[in-house]
Design an enzyme around this catalytic site. Structure first.
Site, PDB file in Angstrom:
ATOM      1  CE1 TYR A 288     -33.424 -12.463 -28.424  1.00 37.10           C
ATOM      2  CE2 TYR A 288     -33.993 -10.287 -27.577  1.00 37.10           C
ATOM      3  CZ  TYR A 288     -33.448 -11.087 -28.572  1.00 37.10           C
ATOM      4  OH  TYR A 288     -32.944 -10.513 -29.702  1.00 37.10           O
TER       5      TYR A 288
ATOM      6  CE  LYS B 249     -30.015  -8.425 -36.782  1.00 31.37           C
ATOM      7  NZ  LYS B 249     -31.104  -8.121 -35.795  1.00 31.37           N
TER       8      LYS B 249
ATOM      9  CB  THR C 208     -30.692  -8.340 -28.165  1.00 32.31           C
ATOM     10  OG1 THR C 208     -31.824  -8.473 -28.997  1.00 32.31           O
ATOM     11  CG2 THR C 208     -30.254  -9.702 -27.673  1.00 32.31           C
TER      12      THR C 208
ATOM     13  CB  THR D  82     -28.789  -6.070 -33.634  1.00 28.10           C
ATOM     14  OG1 THR D  82     -29.973  -6.878 -33.621  1.00 28.10           O
ATOM     15  CG2 THR D  82     -27.868  -6.440 -32.476  1.00 28.10           C
ATOM     16  CG  ASP D  83     -34.114  -5.544 -35.144  1.00 31.29           C
ATOM     17  OD1 ASP D  83     -35.290  -5.734 -34.794  1.00 31.29           O
ATOM     18  OD2 ASP D  83     -33.249  -6.451 -35.194  1.00 31.29           O
TER      19      ASP D  83
ATOM     20  CD  GLU E  98     -29.971  -2.055 -66.070  1.00 32.00           C
ATOM     21  OE1 GLU E  98     -29.335  -2.640 -65.177  1.00 32.00           O
ATOM     22  OE2 GLU E  98     -31.061  -2.448 -66.525  1.00 32.00           O
TER      23      GLU E  98
ATOM     24  CB  SER F 163     -32.895  -0.554 -32.270  1.00 28.02           C
ATOM     25  OG  SER F 163     -32.768  -1.650 -33.153  1.00 28.02           O
TER      26      SER F 163
HETATM   27  N1  DAS Z   1     -35.431  -6.102 -31.564  1.00 29.11           N
HETATM   28  C1  DAS Z   1     -34.002  -6.010 -31.647  1.00 29.11           C
HETATM   29  C2  DAS Z   1     -33.570  -4.554 -31.464  1.00 29.11           C
HETATM   30  O1  DAS Z   1     -33.862  -3.971 -30.412  1.00 29.11           O
HETATM   31  C3  DAS Z   1     -33.284  -6.818 -30.645  1.00 29.11           C
HETATM   32  C4  DAS Z   1     -31.805  -6.788 -30.908  1.00 29.11           C
HETATM   33  O2  DAS Z   1     -31.366  -7.582 -31.735  1.00 29.11           O
HETATM   34  O3  DAS Z   1     -31.086  -5.932 -30.355  1.00 29.11           O
HETATM   35  O4  DAS Z   1     -32.934  -4.034 -32.366  1.00 29.11           O
END
Ligand code: DAS
Length: 359
Positions: A57, A196, A43, A123-124, A316, A90
């Site tokens: 986007y 995340k 992103t 970010t994923d 457990e 990602s």
């Molecule tokens: N799809 C997500 C990624 O590329 C977009 C983001 O949040 O960076 O990880």
């Protein structure tokens, strides 16, 4: 009233003025740190149709040169060079991308003219890449992974400040030796601990053990340092790894059937990460499936789907009796990264457990 200055006072004033001018000149001549920005997509390189599109986007569109050109403030912090390593979202990363990126970072930190490295990333799976680099890149130089939750085209986009903060930290001597870092939303997080935790807010990344610090208006404020092994203290070195071990995750939930477990067992995996409820609990009907995997030489690693806490050994589940490993506080996706790295060096379950306690 006339004020009379003695000769001595005039000389002192002139000396102070000269010293101040010399100091400013000297500061202007202090060479800025050299930081390399490796761009992979996400992103932070995304673009939406309008300023109102903060969540709708296309990721991985803006090239690194344009990202850097759009942030002239970087020049006040460091001499910055950009490299476009990949241009992908990602969630589409594979072990191949991890290895390529890791080897490039390892080569750069060996260069005397590189003081720090920033990786712009989606970010994923950012938390997985940050943990991977934390395990395998042998350096004390700052390595900072950064992303954004909104594309640069959106109102109140977060990418520009996140990137400026990342370069600031990567250019900072006080960031050395703290392992791989993640700068998001003013926080400096440990690459090992960060996850995340929210999928639509700029305050998306957190660590259950807390941030390491903050970066505010170009200054780092540190409050703690990592205690787990990382980077230069790691026994794993990307320069000696050619391929990550095949490790897969299987999620557990009420009513979970054996089907997935039995299918995975036939795929040639070296370890399975069991993402169980609670303290990594295993349903009674699934225990024999995991025991069968263990008997077939597959390592069984119990993680938990619960966001906080850590999996306790022999609580457990009789881990000693079944020869299973517990993932400590690592979520399933981070446990997969550590197992995939560790299994390049050992297939001994007691050694694996030591590694999960130490990293
Ligand atoms: N799809 C997500 C990624 O590329 C977009 C983001 O949040 O960076 O990880």
């Amino acid at each position: 009233m006339r004020v009379h200055f003695s000769i001595q006072q005039l000389i002192a004033g002139a000396t102070l003025a000269a010293l101040s001018a010399l100091t400013s000149l000297a500061q202007a001549q202090v060479p800025k740190p050299n930081v390399v920005v490796l761009a992979t997509g996400g992103t932070i390189a995304g673009a939406g149709a309008s300023a109102l599109n903060s969540a709708t986007y296309a990721a991985a569109k803006v090239p690194v040169d344009k990202l850097l050109a759009g942030l002239p403030e970087l020049a006040n912090v460091a001499n910055v060079k950009g490299e476009q390593v990949f241009q992908i979202a990602s969630e589409s990363f594979t072990n191949t991308q991890l290895m390529t990126l890791g080897k490039r970072v390892s080569a750069l930190v060996k260069q005397a003219d590189v003081d720090g490295v920033v990786i712009t990333h989606g970010t994923d799976t950012l938390e997985e890449t940050a943990f991977f680099l934390n395990l395998v890149v042998h350096t004390d130089k700052p390595i900072v992974v950064v992303g954004s939750m909104r594309p640069g085209t959106a109102l109140s986009a977060d990418g520009a400040l996140n990137l400026l903060d990342a370069v600031t930290v990567a250019a900072s001597k006080d960031a050395a030796g703290k392992g791989v870092l993640v700068t998001m939303n003013d926080s400096i997080q440990s690459g090992r601990d960060v996850v995340k935790s929210v999928n639509l807010k700029v305050e998306a990344f957190r660590s259950q053990w807390g941030a390491l610090g903050f970066v505010i208006e170009g200054k780092n404020y540190w409050f703690r340092a990592p205690v787990k092994r990382h980077t230069a203290q790691s026994e794993f070195d990307i320069d000696n790894i050619n391929e990550l071990a095949p490790v897969e995750i299987i999620y557990s939930y009420g009513n979970v059937p054996r089907t997935g477990f039995d299918a995975l067992a036939k795929t040639g995996i070296k370890a399975v990460i069991h993402g169980g409820p609670g303290n990594g609990s295993v349903a009674d009907r699934i225990v024999p499936a995991l025991q069968a995997m263990r008997s077939a030489g597959i390592q069984v690693i119990r993680s938990s789907r619960v966001p906080e806490g850590f999996v306790l050994r022999n609580a457990e589940q009789p881990d000693d009796k079944y020869d299973w490993v517990v993932a400590h506080d690592l979520n399933p996706q981070k446990a997969r990264i550590l197992a995939a790295v560790a299994l390049t060096k050992t297939d001994d379950s007691k050694e694996l457990q030591r590694i999960f306690w130490e990293y």
